[in-house]
Design a protein around this motif. Sequence first.
Motif, short mmCIF file in Angstrom:
data_model
loop_
_atom_site.label_atom_id
_atom_site.label_comp_id
_atom_site.label_asym_id
_atom_site.label_seq_id
_atom_site.Cartn_x
_atom_site.Cartn_y
_atom_site.Cartn_z
N MET A 81 52.29 24.88 17.14
CA MET A 81 51.85 23.49 16.99
C MET A 81 50.48 23.35 17.66
O MET A 81 50.37 23.51 18.88
CB MET A 81 52.86 22.54 17.63
CG MET A 81 54.27 22.72 17.10
SD MET A 81 55.43 21.48 17.71
CE MET A 81 55.43 21.86 19.46
N ASN A 82 49.49 23.07 16.86
CA ASN A 82 48.12 22.88 17.36
C ASN A 82 47.67 21.44 17.13
O ASN A 82 48.28 20.71 16.34
CB ASN A 82 47.16 23.84 16.64
CG ASN A 82 47.50 25.29 16.88
OD1 ASN A 82 47.99 25.66 17.95
ND2 ASN A 82 47.24 26.13 15.89
N SER A 83 46.61 21.06 17.81
CA SER A 83 46.04 19.71 17.66
C SER A 83 47.12 18.65 17.80
O SER A 83 47.21 17.74 16.98
CB SER A 83 45.33 19.59 16.31
OG SER A 83 44.31 20.56 16.18
N LEU A 84 47.92 18.79 18.82
CA LEU A 84 49.05 17.88 18.99
C LEU A 84 48.59 16.46 19.24
O LEU A 84 47.55 16.21 19.89
CB LEU A 84 49.94 18.36 20.13
CG LEU A 84 50.85 19.54 19.75
CD1 LEU A 84 51.36 20.27 20.98
CD2 LEU A 84 52.01 19.06 18.90
N LYS A 85 49.39 15.53 18.73
CA LYS A 85 49.11 14.10 18.86
C LYS A 85 50.27 13.43 19.59
O LYS A 85 51.40 13.93 19.55
CB LYS A 85 48.96 13.47 17.48
CG LYS A 85 47.92 14.12 16.59
CD LYS A 85 47.94 13.51 15.20
CE LYS A 85 46.93 14.17 14.28
NZ LYS A 85 46.94 13.58 12.92
N PRO A 86 50.02 12.29 20.22
CA PRO A 86 51.13 11.58 20.87
C PRO A 86 52.28 11.29 19.93
O PRO A 86 53.45 11.32 20.36
CB PRO A 86 50.46 10.29 21.37
CG PRO A 86 49.05 10.68 21.61
CD PRO A 86 48.73 11.67 20.51
N GLU A 87 52.00 11.07 18.67
CA GLU A 87 53.07 10.78 17.71
C GLU A 87 53.91 12.02 17.37
O GLU A 87 54.91 11.91 16.67
CB GLU A 87 52.52 10.15 16.43
CG GLU A 87 51.37 10.91 15.80
CD GLU A 87 50.01 10.34 16.19
OE1 GLU A 87 49.81 10.03 17.39
OE2 GLU A 87 49.15 10.23 15.29
N ASP A 88 53.51 13.18 17.85
CA ASP A 88 54.35 14.38 17.70
C ASP A 88 55.43 14.45 18.76
O ASP A 88 56.29 15.34 18.72
CB ASP A 88 53.49 15.65 17.79
CG ASP A 88 52.52 15.78 16.64
OD1 ASP A 88 51.36 16.17 16.89
OD2 ASP A 88 52.92 15.50 15.49
N THR A 89 55.41 13.55 19.72
CA THR A 89 56.41 13.52 20.77
C THR A 89 57.79 13.30 20.17
O THR A 89 58.01 12.34 19.42
CB THR A 89 56.11 12.41 21.79
OG1 THR A 89 54.89 12.71 22.46
CG2 THR A 89 57.23 12.27 22.81
N ALA A 90 58.71 14.21 20.48
CA ALA A 90 60.06 14.15 19.90
C ALA A 90 60.88 15.29 20.48
O ALA A 90 60.35 16.19 21.13
CB ALA A 90 60.01 14.28 18.38
N VAL A 91 62.18 15.24 20.20
CA VAL A 91 63.03 16.40 20.42
C VAL A 91 62.99 17.22 19.13
O VAL A 91 63.23 16.69 18.05
CB VAL A 91 64.47 15.99 20.76
CG1 VAL A 91 65.35 17.23 20.91
CG2 VAL A 91 64.50 15.16 22.03
N TYR A 92 62.67 18.49 19.27
CA TYR A 92 62.55 19.38 18.12
C TYR A 92 63.80 20.26 18.03
O TYR A 92 64.22 20.86 19.02
CB TYR A 92 61.30 20.25 18.25
CG TYR A 92 60.04 19.49 17.93
CD1 TYR A 92 59.56 18.50 18.78
CD2 TYR A 92 59.32 19.74 16.76
CE1 TYR A 92 58.41 17.79 18.48
CE2 TYR A 92 58.17 19.04 16.44
CZ TYR A 92 57.72 18.06 17.32
OH TYR A 92 56.59 17.36 17.01
N TYR A 93 64.35 20.35 16.81
CA TYR A 93 65.55 21.12 16.55
C TYR A 93 65.26 22.21 15.52
O TYR A 93 64.59 21.95 14.53
CB TYR A 93 66.65 20.23 15.98
CG TYR A 93 67.09 19.11 16.88
CD1 TYR A 93 66.43 17.86 16.85
CD2 TYR A 93 68.16 19.26 17.76
CE1 TYR A 93 66.84 16.82 17.67
CE2 TYR A 93 68.57 18.22 18.58
CZ TYR A 93 67.90 17.01 18.53
OH TYR A 93 68.29 15.98 19.35
N CYS A 94 65.79 23.40 15.76
CA CYS A 94 65.74 24.40 14.70
C CYS A 94 67.07 24.39 13.95
O CYS A 94 68.11 23.99 14.50
CB CYS A 94 65.42 25.78 15.23
SG CYS A 94 66.62 26.50 16.36
N ALA A 95 67.01 24.79 12.71
CA ALA A 95 68.18 24.77 11.84
C ALA A 95 68.09 25.92 10.85
O ALA A 95 67.00 26.48 10.64
CB ALA A 95 68.26 23.44 11.10
#
Length: 120
Positions: A81-95
């Motif tokens: 994940m590059n050029s991260l933005k505040p709106e990328d804030t979240a819990v990330y899950y793999c599936a």
Amino acid sequence: VQLQASGGGLVQAGGSLRLSCEASGRTFNGYATSWFRQAPGKEREFVAAVTWSGGTTSYADSVKGRFTIARDRAKTVYLQMNSLKPEDTAVYYCAADPSWVRVRLTPNLWGQGTQVTVSS
């Protein structure tokens, strides 16, 4: 197969993180793998997916050009994940799922989440 996500953390806007998803119990053999995320107060949303072969990828419009999904052998899938933005804030899950369609909509297998926080 059990999925273990890691690599989350706190980063400033514009920064980068790499998430990892490892399979335990068995490999990802034959499974497509995806990443979803869920921000506070919002529904879980698709982020990216990669086929078992690694030859085909899919991204949400919101992350295209900034995030890259890739797999390394049969046990680990990464989300750069590059050029991260505040709106990328979240819990990330793999599936994971054997179906390319389902893995992007309703995967059968889920890992626990890893928190990504992007400060402005």
